[in-house]
Design an enzyme around this catalytic site. Structure first.
Site, mmCIF file in Angstrom:
data_model
loop_
_atom_site.group_PDB
_atom_site.id
_atom_site.type_symbol
_atom_site.label_atom_id
_atom_site.label_comp_id
_atom_site.label_asym_id
_atom_site.label_seq_id
_atom_site.Cartn_x
_atom_site.Cartn_y
_atom_site.Cartn_z
ATOM 1 N N ASN A 185 0.806 -1.222 0.000
ATOM 2 C CA ASN A 185 0.000 0.000 0.000
ATOM 3 C C ASN A 185 0.838 1.272 0.000
ATOM 4 O O ASN A 185 0.396 2.314 0.484
ATOM 5 C CB ASN A 185 -0.969 0.013 1.193
ATOM 6 C CG ASN A 185 -1.855 -1.216 1.231
ATOM 7 O OD1 ASN A 185 -2.425 -1.609 0.212
ATOM 8 N ND2 ASN A 185 -1.951 -1.850 2.401
ATOM 9 N N ARG A 186 2.052 1.175 -0.525
ATOM 10 C CA ARG A 186 2.985 2.310 -0.607
ATOM 11 C C ARG A 186 3.376 2.851 0.765
ATOM 12 O O ARG A 186 3.886 3.965 0.873
ATOM 13 C CB ARG A 186 2.417 3.454 -1.464
ATOM 14 C CG ARG A 186 1.649 3.039 -2.702
ATOM 15 C CD ARG A 186 2.395 2.054 -3.568
ATOM 16 N NE ARG A 186 3.492 2.655 -4.321
ATOM 17 C CZ ARG A 186 4.292 1.948 -5.134
ATOM 18 N NH1 ARG A 186 4.105 0.625 -5.256
ATOM 19 N NH2 ARG A 186 5.250 2.543 -5.795
#
Length: 208
Positions: A185-186
């Site tokens: 999710n970065r």
């Protein structure tokens, strides 16, 4: 063109209690174990006379507590830029294992003795190539390069190839080292360690 990074162990500030060198070495070892091509390749950033950033990939040939070492032609663009502005950034990127390390600091030439010691470990072809190439200068064509290499090969024959007078190493002594670890999710892990005026290192976690 997105990769969702996963991993078992999250990068933690405690990994840097002994400084940056041991963790950089460990990550380079992990890159080797993962069969990363050229695991010691790094993007070296300098600044030219106009103030423009200039980057290129070079090979790291040494890691010590002092810093990281690389070698080049002292008449090359990078060498001229370092002579004018002796500061640089170097980034190791290993997408295969989802990690990156960036070092920033002062750069100085290594000793003639250290250069000679490393030169002796280079393959003969690389030694001859260093003599044949006028690095960063315009070339008329590929044939000109091959001709220069043939001339140098004939010059030295089967004898030893000495270190060119305009060739040697640099040591980048970091004042800042940032470790990056890809996560889902970065929400990546970023920890930067910096040296203060007393020479002590301290680490801080950065938002991704």
């Amino acid at each position: 063109m997105r990769k969702d990074y996963r991993g078992v162990h999250d990068l933690d500030e405690s990994w840097l209690v002994d400084g940056w060198e041991s963790l950089l070495r460990r990550w380079m070892h992990d890159a080797v174990a993962a069969s990363v091509v050229e695991p010691n390749a790094m993007v070296l950033g300098t600044v030219d006379e106009r103030g423009w950033p200039a980057t290129r990939t070079v090979l790291c040939k040494g890691v010590t507590e002092e810093g990281i070492t690389f070698y080049t032609n002292y008449d090359s663009d990078k060498a001229r830029q370092l002579a004018a502005t002796p500061h640089a950034s170097a980034t190791f990127t290993w997408p295969l294992i989802g990690r990156q390390v960036t070092l920033r600091g002062v750069v100085r030439k290594v000793s003639v003795e250290q250069t000679a010691e490393y030169w002796g470990t280079r393959p003969r072809g690389s030694q001859l190539g260093a003599w044949a190439s006028q690095q960063s200068r315009p070339a008329g064509g590929r044939d000109d390069l091959e001709r220069a290499l043939a001339q140098v090969s004939a010059r030295f024959g089967d004898g030893p190839v000495p270190v060119p007078p305009n060739w040697g190493g640099y040591l980048l002594r970091p004042g800042s080292v940032e470790f990056w670890q890809g996560r889902a999710n970065r929400m990546h892990n970023r920890i930067r360690t910096t040296m203060d005026a007393t020479g002590r290192w301290s680490a801080v976690r950065l938002q991704p």
